[in-house]
Design a protein around this motif. Sequence first.
Motif, PDB file in Angstrom:
ATOM      1  N   PHE A   1       0.832  -1.205   0.000  1.00  0.00           N
ATOM      2  CA  PHE A   1       0.000   0.000   0.000  1.00  0.00           C
ATOM      3  C   PHE A   1       0.868   1.257   0.000  1.00  0.00           C
ATOM      4  CE2 PHE A   1      -2.456  -3.346   2.045  1.00  0.00           C
ATOM      5  CZ  PHE A   1      -3.688  -3.252   1.415  1.00  0.00           C
ATOM      6  N   GLN A   2       0.248   2.381  -0.345  1.00  0.00           N
ATOM      7  CA  GLN A   2       0.978   3.656  -0.367  1.00  0.00           C
ATOM      8  C   GLN A   2       1.487   4.027   1.024  1.00  0.00           C
ATOM      9  OE1 GLN A   2      -1.121   6.958  -2.103  1.00  0.00           O
ATOM     10  NE2 GLN A   2       0.560   8.376  -1.825  1.00  0.00           N
ATOM     11  N   ASN A   3       0.687   3.756   2.059  1.00  0.00           N
ATOM     12  CA  ASN A   3       1.093   4.107   3.432  1.00  0.00           C
ATOM     13  C   ASN A   3       1.812   2.947   4.137  1.00  0.00           C
ATOM     14  OD1 ASN A   3      -0.979   2.343   3.916  1.00  0.00           O
ATOM     15  ND2 ASN A   3      -2.232   3.742   5.152  1.00  0.00           N
ATOM     16  N   TYR A   4       2.154   1.898   3.359  1.00  0.00           N
ATOM     17  CA  TYR A   4       2.923   0.723   3.810  1.00  0.00           C
ATOM     18  C   TYR A   4       2.124  -0.226   4.696  1.00  0.00           C
ATOM     19  CZ  TYR A   4       6.343   4.237   2.447  1.00  0.00           C
ATOM     20  OH  TYR A   4       7.009   5.240   1.785  1.00  0.00           O
ATOM     21  N   ALA A   5       1.203   0.300   5.545  1.00  0.00           N
ATOM     22  CA  ALA A   5       0.321  -0.540   6.377  1.00  0.00           C
ATOM     23  C   ALA A   5       1.096  -1.535   7.243  1.00  0.00           C
ATOM     24  CB  ALA A   5      -0.703  -1.279   5.497  1.00  0.00           C
ATOM     25  N   LEU A   6       2.248  -1.111   7.763  1.00  0.00           N
ATOM     26  CA  LEU A   6       2.999  -1.946   8.696  1.00  0.00           C
ATOM     27  C   LEU A   6       2.389  -1.838  10.090  1.00  0.00           C
ATOM     28  CD1 LEU A   6       6.623  -0.952   7.573  1.00  0.00           C
ATOM     29  CD2 LEU A   6       5.384  -3.051   6.976  1.00  0.00           C
ATOM     30  N   PHE A   7       2.454  -2.932  10.863  1.00  0.00           N
ATOM     31  CA  PHE A   7       1.961  -2.895  12.233  1.00  0.00           C
ATOM     32  C   PHE A   7       2.977  -2.147  13.095  1.00  0.00           C
ATOM     33  CE2 PHE A   7       0.162  -7.040  10.690  1.00  0.00           C
ATOM     34  CZ  PHE A   7      -1.161  -6.615  10.636  1.00  0.00           C
ATOM     35  N   PRO A   8       2.624  -1.000  13.679  1.00  0.00           N
ATOM     36  CA  PRO A   8       3.615  -0.187  14.404  1.00  0.00           C
ATOM     37  C   PRO A   8       4.132  -0.849  15.682  1.00  0.00           C
ATOM     38  CG  PRO A   8       1.405   0.725  14.679  1.00  0.00           C
ATOM     39  CD  PRO A   8       1.297  -0.359  13.653  1.00  0.00           C
ATOM     40  N   HIS A   9       3.312  -1.753  16.277  1.00  0.00           N
ATOM     41  CA  HIS A   9       3.698  -2.374  17.549  1.00  0.00           C
ATOM     42  C   HIS A   9       4.512  -3.653  17.351  1.00  0.00           C
ATOM     43  CE1 HIS A   9       0.108  -4.414  16.195  1.00  0.00           C
ATOM     44  NE2 HIS A   9       0.337  -5.395  17.051  1.00  0.00           N
TER      45      HIS A   9
ATOM     46  N   PRO B   1       8.817  -0.132  12.916  1.00  0.00           N
ATOM     47  CA  PRO B   1       8.566   0.793  11.803  1.00  0.00           C
ATOM     48  C   PRO B   1       8.916   2.241  12.105  1.00  0.00           C
ATOM     49  CG  PRO B   1       6.804  -0.813  11.910  1.00  0.00           C
ATOM     50  CD  PRO B   1       7.685  -1.069  13.106  1.00  0.00           C
ATOM     51  N   SER B   2       8.677   2.693  13.344  1.00  0.00           N
ATOM     52  CA  SER B   2       8.959   4.089  13.701  1.00  0.00           C
ATOM     53  C   SER B   2      10.460   4.402  13.687  1.00  0.00           C
ATOM     54  CB  SER B   2       8.390   4.404  15.086  1.00  0.00           C
ATOM     55  OG  SER B   2       9.001   3.582  16.075  1.00  0.00           O
ATOM     56  N   GLN B   3      11.296   3.366  13.695  1.00  0.00           N
ATOM     57  CA  GLN B   3      12.746   3.553  13.681  1.00  0.00           C
ATOM     58  C   GLN B   3      13.330   3.487  12.265  1.00  0.00           C
ATOM     59  OE1 GLN B   3      13.407   0.222  16.384  1.00  0.00           O
ATOM     60  NE2 GLN B   3      13.978   1.632  18.033  1.00  0.00           N
ATOM     61  N   LEU B   4      12.442   3.425  11.264  1.00  0.00           N
ATOM     62  CA  LEU B   4      12.867   3.308   9.864  1.00  0.00           C
ATOM     63  C   LEU B   4      12.507   4.566   9.084  1.00  0.00           C
ATOM     64  CD1 LEU B   4      11.545  -0.303   9.139  1.00  0.00           C
ATOM     65  CD2 LEU B   4      13.863   0.332   9.843  1.00  0.00           C
ATOM     66  N   SER B   5      13.296   4.882   8.080  1.00  0.00           N
ATOM     67  CA  SER B   5      12.958   5.980   7.155  1.00  0.00           C
ATOM     68  C   SER B   5      11.839   5.529   6.213  1.00  0.00           C
ATOM     69  CB  SER B   5      14.194   6.357   6.335  1.00  0.00           C
ATOM     70  OG  SER B   5      14.511   5.304   5.433  1.00  0.00           O
ATOM     71  N   GLY B   6      11.317   6.475   5.447  1.00  0.00           N
ATOM     72  CA  GLY B   6      10.250   6.144   4.496  1.00  0.00           C
ATOM     73  C   GLY B   6      10.681   5.103   3.478  1.00  0.00           C
TER      74      GLY B   6
ATOM     75  N   LEU C   1       5.355   4.339  -3.957  1.00  0.00           N
ATOM     76  CA  LEU C   1       6.452   5.306  -3.863  1.00  0.00           C
ATOM     77  C   LEU C   1       5.945   6.739  -3.705  1.00  0.00           C
ATOM     78  CD1 LEU C   1       8.778   3.895  -6.695  1.00  0.00           C
ATOM     79  CD2 LEU C   1       8.541   3.152  -4.320  1.00  0.00           C
ATOM     80  N   GLY C   2       4.631   6.906  -3.577  1.00  0.00           N
ATOM     81  CA  GLY C   2       4.036   8.244  -3.567  1.00  0.00           C
ATOM     82  C   GLY C   2       4.474   9.124  -2.420  1.00  0.00           C
ATOM     83  N   ALA C   3       4.849   8.521  -1.278  1.00  0.00           N
ATOM     84  CA  ALA C   3       5.217   9.315  -0.097  1.00  0.00           C
ATOM     85  C   ALA C   3       6.712   9.654  -0.049  1.00  0.00           C
ATOM     86  CB  ALA C   3       4.816   8.555   1.169  1.00  0.00           C
TER      87      ALA C   3
ATOM     88  N   LYS D   1      11.534  12.997  -4.435  1.00  0.00           N
ATOM     89  CA  LYS D   1      11.782  12.728  -5.852  1.00  0.00           C
ATOM     90  C   LYS D   1      13.020  11.852  -6.086  1.00  0.00           C
ATOM     91  CE  LYS D   1      12.250  15.146 -10.312  1.00  0.00           C
ATOM     92  NZ  LYS D   1      13.513  14.539 -10.756  1.00  0.00           N
ATOM     93  N   GLN D   2      14.114  12.186  -5.441  1.00  0.00           N
ATOM     94  CA  GLN D   2      15.354  11.446  -5.673  1.00  0.00           C
ATOM     95  C   GLN D   2      15.249   9.998  -5.210  1.00  0.00           C
ATOM     96  OE1 GLN D   2      18.810  13.339  -4.014  1.00  0.00           O
ATOM     97  NE2 GLN D   2      20.243  12.079  -5.145  1.00  0.00           N
ATOM     98  N   LEU D   3      14.675   9.795  -4.013  1.00  0.00           N
ATOM     99  CA  LEU D   3      14.524   8.443  -3.494  1.00  0.00           C
ATOM    100  C   LEU D   3      13.505   7.659  -4.325  1.00  0.00           C
ATOM    101  CD1 LEU D   3      15.187   6.291  -1.432  1.00  0.00           C
ATOM    102  CD2 LEU D   3      13.531   7.329   0.134  1.00  0.00           C
ATOM    103  N   ARG D   4      12.457   8.343  -4.755  1.00  0.00           N
ATOM    104  CA  ARG D   4      11.438   7.679  -5.576  1.00  0.00           C
ATOM    105  C   ARG D   4      12.050   7.147  -6.876  1.00  0.00           C
ATOM    106  NH1 ARG D   4       8.007  11.550  -5.581  1.00  0.00           N
ATOM    107  NH2 ARG D   4       8.272  12.389  -7.683  1.00  0.00           N
ATOM    108  N   GLU D   5      12.886   7.958  -7.519  1.00  0.00           N
ATOM    109  CA  GLU D   5      13.514   7.535  -8.773  1.00  0.00           C
ATOM    110  C   GLU D   5      14.482   6.379  -8.528  1.00  0.00           C
ATOM    111  OE1 GLU D   5      15.165  11.147 -10.300  1.00  0.00           O
ATOM    112  OE2 GLU D   5      13.237  11.877 -11.055  1.00  0.00           O
ATOM    113  N   HIS D   6      15.191   6.402  -7.390  1.00  0.00           N
ATOM    114  CA  HIS D   6      16.093   5.309  -7.045  1.00  0.00           C
ATOM    115  C   HIS D   6      15.302   4.016  -6.813  1.00  0.00           C
ATOM    116  CE1 HIS D   6      19.459   3.151  -5.281  1.00  0.00           C
ATOM    117  NE2 HIS D   6      18.698   2.880  -4.218  1.00  0.00           N
TER     118      HIS D   6
END
Length: 366
Positions: free
Chosen positions: A89-97, A139-144, A169-171, A174-179
Motif C-alpha cells: 500500500f501507499q502508506n505501507y500498512a505496517l503494524f507499528p507495535h 517501523p517508527s525507527q525506519l525511514s520512508g 512510492l508516492g510518499a 523525488k530522488q529516493l522515488r527515482e532510485h
Amino acid sequence: METASKPEPLVSFRNVQKSYDGETLVVKDLNLDIYPGEFLSLLGPSGSGKTTCLMMLAGFEFPTSGEILLERQSLNNVPPHKRNIGMVFQNYALFPHLSVEKNLEYPLTVRKMPARQRKERIAEALAMVQMGAFAKRYPSQLSGGQQQRIALARALVFNPKLVLMDEPLGALDKQLREHMQLELKALHRSLGITFVYVTHDQSEALTMSDRVAVFDQGIIQQVSAADTLYESPCNSFVAGFVGDCNHLGATVESARDGQCVVRLAESSQLSALNVGGLAAGASCVIAIRPERLHIVGSGQANAIAATALDTVYFGDHVRLRCQVGAADSIFVKLPLDNNQAAIDGLTPGSPVFLQALPQHVRAFTP
C-alpha cells in the motif's frame, strides 16, 4: 515459420463492472489479461478506476458484474487471504507495535507455516530488499524508504503468484522515488514474479513497466508497451496524459490510406497520420511531441507558422513556447548542442517556423 504463441494469462478480467451506489459505474466493461512474469502498470488520473481495479483483484472489493480469473479459477467469491496475492500500500500498512521480523511473520502465521520455515522465509525476504540488518527494529525507527522496502518484503515473504502495488512510492521524495523505481524494476527482473502497479505518474509507469494500461473514466483507453504508448497513442487523451504533447485544432482537407492533410486555424498545412479515421471536412485535433518539432526557415514543408513567446532553460535543453494563431500555444524542446545559434536569435514576438515529419503528427477525433 511458426510464430510463438502467447502464454496463458495469469489473470483475466472478463466484462467487469463496478458501482458503489448502484448507478454510477467507476469501472466499465473491463477486459484485461495479465501475463505471468510481466510488470503491468495501471496508469490514469484520480477517479479513473485504476485503484478500484487493483482492489477487486486483491479481494478488498468485488465486481458488480463480470468475472475475475486467476489461473482460470474465478476469484469472485474468494476472500483476500486465500488468493495468494501480495499487496503493498501507499502508506505501507505496517503494524507499528511489531518489529520488522514480526511484521513479516504475520502473513506466514496466518498461513499456518511451521516456525523453522517461517524464520527461513523472513531471512530470504529481507535479503531480497537488502534489509537483513533491520529485523529487530520497529517501523517508527525506519525511514520512508526503509519502510517501503519492508512492506515489499512482507508482500513477497509467502512466495505469492502476484504482487499488487498501490502507489507505493508516492510518499517518497523525488530522488529516493527515482532510485526505488530502478530497484523495483531490478527486483522484478530477478524474481520473475508478476507485478501489477497502480500510479498516476506517467514517467514512473514508463520507467518500470513491460506494459501500461491507461485508464480514463472507468475505461481502459490503451494497453501497450511503454514505447508504443508514447510513440503511437490511440487517442488524444493518451497522447496528452502520457508524456508532454502539443494539441492543436485543425480541419481535415483530404484523407487517404491512413494519411491525411490538415489545415490549422492560422492556415499552416500539415501531413499527418489519420489515427482517428477522419474524413475530409472533419474537425480534428493534431498531436505533436515537443521533441519532434524543429526550427526551420520559412517555406519548408510540414511547418507551423508561429510567434516566439519565451524560453526556459532546463540544463540539457531549452523549452521554447510559441503562439500559433489567435488561441493555441505550442512548445518545443530544443537540445542545446545543436540549436544554440537558433535559440540566441529568438526574441519574444519574433516569427518562427516549426517543422515535424508527417509520421510524428497524429490526427485524432476531437
